[in-house]
Enzyme design. Structure first.
Site, PDB file in Angstrom:
ATOM      1  N   TYR A 161       0.798  -1.225   0.000  1.00 14.14           N
ATOM      2  CA  TYR A 161       0.000   0.000   0.000  1.00 14.14           C
ATOM      3  C   TYR A 161       0.835   1.282   0.000  1.00 14.14           C
ATOM      4  CZ  TYR A 161      -4.497  -2.299   0.548  1.00 14.14           C
ATOM      5  OH  TYR A 161      -5.629  -3.035   0.329  1.00 14.14           O
ATOM      6  N   LYS A 177       3.031 -15.017   4.364  1.00 16.08           N
ATOM      7  CA  LYS A 177       3.391 -15.933   3.273  1.00 16.08           C
ATOM      8  C   LYS A 177       4.911 -16.042   3.277  1.00 16.08           C
ATOM      9  CE  LYS A 177       2.285 -18.445  -0.348  1.00 16.08           C
ATOM     10  NZ  LYS A 177       1.470 -19.685  -0.291  1.00 16.08           N
ATOM     11  N   ASP A 229      -2.888 -18.482   2.558  1.00 15.02           N
ATOM     12  CA  ASP A 229      -3.773 -19.351   1.767  1.00 15.02           C
ATOM     13  C   ASP A 229      -4.469 -20.360   2.681  1.00 15.02           C
ATOM     14  OD1 ASP A 229      -1.230 -20.421   2.197  1.00 15.02           O
ATOM     15  OD2 ASP A 229      -1.044 -21.306   0.192  1.00 15.02           O
ATOM     16  N   ASP A 257      -6.484  -6.943   4.080  1.00 13.62           N
ATOM     17  CA  ASP A 257      -7.562  -6.449   3.238  1.00 13.62           C
ATOM     18  C   ASP A 257      -8.364  -7.620   2.679  1.00 13.62           C
ATOM     19  OD1 ASP A 257      -9.088  -4.680   1.556  1.00 13.62           O
ATOM     20  OD2 ASP A 257      -7.839  -5.344  -0.115  1.00 13.62           O
ATOM     21  N   ASP A 286     -12.521  -9.413   3.848  1.00 13.98           N
ATOM     22  CA  ASP A 286     -13.744  -9.549   3.043  1.00 13.98           C
ATOM     23  C   ASP A 286     -14.311 -10.954   3.242  1.00 13.98           C
ATOM     24  OD1 ASP A 286     -13.580  -6.939   2.028  1.00 13.98           O
ATOM     25  OD2 ASP A 286     -14.095  -7.581  -0.002  1.00 13.98           O
TER      26      ASP A 286
HETATM   27  C1  IPM Z   1     -10.770  -1.508   2.615  1.00 16.13           C
HETATM   28  C2  IPM Z   1     -10.790  -1.075   1.185  1.00 16.13           C
HETATM   29  C3  IPM Z   1      -9.611  -0.171   0.899  1.00 16.13           C
HETATM   30  C4  IPM Z   1      -8.355  -0.964   1.182  1.00 16.13           C
HETATM   31  C5  IPM Z   1      -9.594   0.450  -0.507  1.00 16.13           C
HETATM   32  C6  IPM Z   1     -10.857   1.186  -0.828  1.00 16.13           C
HETATM   33  C7  IPM Z   1      -8.392   1.346  -0.698  1.00 16.13           C
HETATM   34  O1  IPM Z   1     -10.814  -2.174   0.330  1.00 16.13           O
HETATM   35  O2  IPM Z   1     -10.852  -0.635   3.500  1.00 16.13           O
HETATM   36  O3  IPM Z   1     -10.694  -2.701   2.886  1.00 16.13           O
HETATM   37  O4  IPM Z   1      -7.852  -1.661   0.299  1.00 16.13           O
HETATM   38  O5  IPM Z   1      -7.864  -0.872   2.300  1.00 16.13           O
HETATM   39 MN    MN Z   2     -10.999  -4.078   1.392  1.00 17.86          MN
END
Ligand code: IPM
Ligand code: MN
Length: 349
Positions: free
Chosen positions: A135, A187, A220, A244, A248
């Site tokens: 990042y 990793k 993984d 990140d 999700d």
């Molecule tokens: C999150 C989002 C951000 C990230 C993006 C929008 C830059 O996906 O907060 O998880 O990758 O951190």
């Molecule tokens: Mn994200």
């Protein structure tokens, strides 16, 4: 007087933030919490009309608040990366919010796609490093747009950055006092430089925490365990990019983007709280988005600034609304209207 900067942002951001503020107002009364809001119009629309994402001096201004409450960023008419980097990452990096705290908690009454697992199995926290790794925006192109093109994107890890996030994770495991375990996710079998630093730092910092169990998993395999045995996790500490991605997945097993919240924390500075979901432009302005993630982000904000009673009330209210069965489907478009969910939680605090 609690001073909060509010950045509703793009897409569904403003409408979910409105509900979070509704809940804040509702909880302030019984708890005697006094607060002051300052709204900022930062986001895609402002960029399109002014050509600027964060005006000069914005970071300095934001630094003066006790906390920042953010909706969502990402605008369909703005090329990808501009608002994300110019606003979200600029604040995370600029205010040195080096912890991205992402609880993965399945509340009772919430559907999870993981068969045979319930709230007692899905309750862990991902401590995502928030200022380094891929990042940092280091890289470039050679022979841009030609068949010979080469692009690089550098992952950067510092000993200091690695140490402080790992220490935060150990402290959190102590504070939670659940399994008293920290799992480091990396990793290191392939990223033998950067993640070797993580492995060595984890071992060194871990020695200061003899009471906390040290665990290790490759990223993984972590995806596999999060689905198969989520109950193994208590506190996960991981790099920015992996954090990140796995959060999700974490959001899905806790009931979806409708409930997943996060905090960008600088333990010694100003922190920012936001739902994990994006701006979801297709639902923008339709009163169809689920504001629970934003409401849970407000709960994290209150907890962080020391408004413990208010935070506890919000969590209890969210828990009771979810348990009531009045929101059988948490996903945008299928959940009750945004404002009604806000009313339900505000009514329950
Ligand atoms: C999150 C989002 C951000 C990230 C993006 C929008 C830059 O996906 O907060 O998880 O990758 O951190
Ligand atoms: Mn994200």
């Amino acid at each position: 007087m609690l001073k909060i900067a509010v950045i509703p942002g793009d897409g569904i951001g403003p409408e979910v933030v409105r509900e979070g503020l509704k809940v804040l107002e509702a909880v302030a009364r019984p708890t005697g919490l006094r607060y002051e809001l300052t709204h900022y119009d930062f986001g895609g629309d402002r960029y399109l009309s002014t050509g600027e994402v964060l005006p000069a001096g914005a970071l300095e201004e934001l630094r003066q608040f006790d906390a920042i409450y953010l909706g969502a960023v990402g605008h369909p008419d703005v090329p990808a990366g501009i608002v994300e980097k110019g606003l979200l990452l600029a604040i995370r990096f600029g205010l040195d919010q080096y912890v991205n705290l992402r609880p993965v908690k399945l509340y009772p009454g919430v559907w999870t796609p993981i068969k045979d697992k319930g709230p007692e199995d899905i309750d862990f926290v991902v401590v995502r490093e928030n200022t380094e790794d891929l990042y940092v925006g280091s890289g470039g192109f050679m022979h841009y747009g030609t068949p010979e093109e080469v692009a690089t994107q550098l992952a950067v890890y510092s000993r200091k950055g690695t140490e402080r996030i790992i220490r935060y994770a150990f402290e959190l495991a102590r504070k939670r006092s659940k399994q008293r375990k920290v799992t480091m996710v990396d990793k290191s079998n392939v990223l033998t430089f950067g993640h070797d630093l993580w492995v060595r730092t984890f071992a060194a910092v871990g020695e200061e925490y003899p009471d906390i169990q040290k665990d290790h998993a490759y990223v993984d395999a972590t995806c596999m365990w999060m689905v198969k045995n989520p109950e193994w996790f208590d506190v996960i500490v991981t790099t920015n990019m992996f954090g990140d991605i796995i959060t999700d997945l974490g959001a899905m097993i806790q009931g979806g983007m409708g409930v997943a919240a996060s905090g960008n924390i600088n333990p010694a500075g100003t922190s920012m709280f936001e739902p994990i979901h994006g701006s979801a432009p297709k639902y923008a302005g339709l009163n169809k988005a689920n504001p629970l993630a934003a409401i849970c982000a407000m709960q994290m904000l209150l907890d962080h600034v020391g408004a413990a009673e208010a935070a506890a009330r919000v969590e209890t209210a969210v828990t009771s609304v979810l348990a009531s069965g009045n929101i059988p489907d948490l996903s945008a478009g299928k959940c009750p209207p945004t404002s009604e969910i806000g009313d339900m939680v505000a009514g329950a605090v």
